[in-house]
Design an enzyme around this catalytic site. Structure first.
Site, PDB file in Angstrom:
ATOM      1  N   VAL A 233       0.851  -1.188   0.000  1.00 54.19           N
ATOM      2  CA  VAL A 233       0.000   0.000   0.000  1.00 54.19           C
ATOM      3  C   VAL A 233       0.889   1.241   0.000  1.00 54.19           C
ATOM      4  CG1 VAL A 233      -1.902  -1.145   1.181  1.00 54.19           C
ATOM      5  CG2 VAL A 233      -0.128   0.015   2.521  1.00 54.19           C
ATOM      6  N   CYS A 234       0.278   2.367  -0.289  1.00 53.06           N
ATOM      7  CA  CYS A 234       0.991   3.646  -0.213  1.00 53.06           C
ATOM      8  C   CYS A 234       1.329   3.925   1.247  1.00 53.06           C
ATOM      9  CB  CYS A 234       0.120   4.758  -0.793  1.00 53.06           C
ATOM     10  SG  CYS A 234       0.796   6.425  -0.581  1.00 53.06           S
ATOM     11  N   SER A 235       2.565   4.254   1.520  1.00 57.19           N
ATOM     12  CA  SER A 235       3.014   4.460   2.896  1.00 57.19           C
ATOM     13  C   SER A 235       2.514   5.762   3.497  1.00 57.19           C
ATOM     14  CB  SER A 235       4.551   4.453   2.938  1.00 57.19           C
ATOM     15  OG  SER A 235       5.045   3.232   2.462  1.00 57.19           O
TER      16      SER A 235
END
Length: 644
Positions: free
Chosen positions: A531-533
């Protein structure tokens, strides 16, 4: 009892301010000009005595005003006893006069009318003497019984001529007792002032401020002047109603009648200071009501130092002093006060927007589904949208629209514009709530909505500075006007332009960096499988930093508005010339992935302990507050010149 002491502390000091206000209104010069005397020497003595009595009245009332509470209570008790003694002598005088008219000199118990009259007078005298002894906390009632001597003489069947002599003697006896008491306590104020001066000399310089704050709280100065002004206002309303001014003002409207009464109650420095505190308390109550309506009782408890009504009160005081409100005639003062109050109400509405804006935006951004909370926020926004427009319409009906009045109306209309921007952003949040996928350009839309509002505020502030500078150079110049222009230019023009330009460059730099980064292919996203951090959402598209980390393009752009480093490894994100020359869709091969596991996204405050990301992100959000002093000065010169 503490409540009773607080009430007495205010109530017993109000008469001193009322007398000071009355003395300020006295035209001593006009009175001395109409004096007549046998010669110039006597005329000079009369003027000398009158002026000294005038200054002595000020001094006595100031001393009474600053006395400690227990000394004020003692003073008022002695004044009450003196009043009771006067009533006793007046009763004796009336009794002697009635006896002379009746003409009966026999024993009082032999005539029913004389006996009834004697019993009534004696009962009143005994009650007054007992009450005086009670107030002075003594059992020696005979000390306050001199006014009973004429009645005792009548009881002894003294002749009527003797009654007159005894009555005069009793009055002289009471007067001598009062004189001796005053002489024995003549130096009490001096001893108190000397003791206070000695204590001040022993204090160090840095403690004087603490002493001043303590005296301010001890005397309850804001409450004291507020009560004084309300007493003055009620007296003025009663006076106008009884004199018939209310009927004539009814044709012009109740608002004009109230404004006229208010203007009559700010004709002296004392009443103007009282009006300042009244406006502060009214603004505080209105702001607390707004907080309570939006967030309940807990929101009222969470006080903001900028939302305590002080700004509104100080604004009224400064504008009144700058425009010479105290020196104007009644009608001119009424119209100028209406403009000053218009500015104060605009400032209050601006504070209400500062309270409402974060609450409404938080409701949209946090996806709160409470319909009642949304209704309260939107209804408050609707009020703040419509009411400034109504105010601008009303003031444009009173005055002919010129440049200065246009600036005042524009500052009021900008309030409605800010609310419109808030409601638009709220609407975008709610639209995004009901969409399955987020709006990609939402951040850009919000930025440009805020930017339009800030640009219009900047234009209004720039017009004020430009016109004020032109007037100072080619019109009437003053130190106060020049200082206001300098302060206004720095805070509302230079700082606002600097902040807006810095925010614009920051966004341009962030967009340049994002466009220079390579885009991840579907195969790279599948291999990354994370996922996007920043937002912790799945990635259907992503950009890859040159340190090898994947992020949503919009998420990384918002991050770069705050900091210039990678959220994962804190390496500086620099734009690449090669990336800039490449088309948006053509992405070079991703840089090799690191062998180590990517660390979790750093918190915004961790990368730089001295930086507040939220504060930097809001760097373009400068609290609007254009100075209306020059606009008010222009309106005053336009409508209130007294040359004609």
């Amino acid at each position: 009892m503490p409540r009773l002491e607080e009430l007495a502390n205010v109530a017993l000091r109000v008469p001193s301010i009322l007398v000071l206000d009355l003395l300020y209104k006295c035209d001593i010069e006009g009175l001395t000009e109409h004096l007549k005397a046998k010669n110039e020497d006597m005329l000079f003595k009369y003027k000398y005595v009158i002026w000294n009595m005038y200054y002595l009245g000020h001094l006595i009332n100031v001393v009474v005003l600053v006395l400690p509470l227990r000394h004020i209570v003692t003073l008022y008790l002695h004044m009450l006893v003196a009043l009771l003694l006067y009533m006793g002598h007046q009763i004796s005088k009336d009794y002697v006069r009635e006896e002379l008219q009746y003409g009966y000199e026999g024993a009082v118990y032999l005539d029913s009318l004389a006996f009834n009259r004697f019993v009534s007078a004696m009962t009143s005298q005994i009650i007054l003497s007992t009450l005086c002894a009670f107030l002075m906390k003594t059992r020696k009632v005979w000390l306050f019984s001199a006014h009973m001597l004429p009645l005792l003489a009548r009881l002894c069947t003294a002749p009527h001529t003797t009654l007159l002599t005894v009555n005069t003697f009793s009055m002289g006896l009471s007067g001598a007792a009062i004189t001796m008491f005053l002489l024995s306590n003549l130096f009490v104020p001096y001893s108190l002032a000397r003791a206070a001066y000695s204590e001040l000399l022993q204090l160090e310089l840095y403690r004087l401020l603490a002493v001043g704050i303590s005296l301010w709280n001890q005397f309850a100065v804001p409450v004291l002047f507020t009560v004084f002004w309300f007493v003055l206002f009620v007296v003025q309303l009663c006076s106008d109603t009884m004199s018939g001014n209310a009927a004539s003002a009814a044709h012009q409207g109740i608002m004009f009648f109230l404004l006229t009464s208010v203007s009559e109650c700010c004709a002296t420095p004392y009443s103007l200071l009282g009006l300042t505190f009244v406006v502060s308390y009214l603004a505080l109550g209105l702001l607390n009501l707004c907080k309570f309506y939006l967030g309940g009782y807990a929101a009222v408890q969470n006080e903001n130092v900028m939302h305590r009504g002080v700004t509104e009160g100080v604004t009224l005081l400064l504008l009144a002093l700058q425009t010479g409100l105290l020196d104007m005639q009644a009608l001119q003062r009424t119209f100028l006060l209406s403009i000053i109050l218009f500015i104060v109400v605009t400032s209050t509405l601006q504070s209400m927007i500062e309270i409402t804006d974060p609450i409404v935006l938080a409701l949209g951004a946090s996806r709160n589904r409470s319909l009642w909370k949304h209704f309260r926020g939107l209804s408050m926004c609707l009020l703040l949208l419509v009411f400034p427009v109504f105010m601008a319409y009303k003031i444009s009906q009173f005055f002919h629209m010129d440049f200065w009045l246009l600036i005042l109306v524009s500052s009021c209309m900008l309030t409605s514009l800010q609310v419109t921007g808030t409601m638009l952003i709220y609407s975008l949040f709610m639209v995004e709530l009901f969409r399955s996928d987020p709006i990609e350009s939402l951040d850009e839309v919000i930025y440009w909505v805020n930017a339009v509002s800030r640009v219009l505020e900047f234009v209004v502030a720039l017009c004020v500075v430009a016109y004020g500078t032109w007037e100072s150079l080619f019109g009437e110049w003053s130190w106060m006007g020049a200082s206001v222009i300098i302060i206004h230019s720095y805070f509302n023009v230079w700082l606002r332009a600097q902040s807006g330009w810095r925010s614009f460059l920051l966004r341009q730099e962030a967009a340049k960096k994002i466009n220079s980064l390579p885009r991840a292919t579907a195969q790279q996203l599948q291999q990354h499988n994370d996922v996007c951090s920043i937002c912790f959402q799945d990635m259907s598209s992503a950009v890859i930093t040159y340190c090898g980390h994947f992020f949503h393009g919009n998420c990384l752009r918002k991050w770069l508005y705050v900091q210039e480093t990678c959220p994962m490894c804190h390496q500086t994100v620099q734009p690449s010339q090669q990336g800039q020359n490449q088309p948006f869709g053509d992405s070079p091969a991703a840089p090799p992935q690191r062998d180590t596991e990517p660390e979790p996204a750093a918190q915004e405050g961790d990368s730089n302990p001295n930086t507040d990301p939220h504060q930097e992100m809001q760097s373009d959000d400068v609290t609007p507050g254009p100075t209306e002093q020059h606009a008010l000065k222009g309106v005053k010169e336009r409508y209130f010149t007294t040359e004609n």
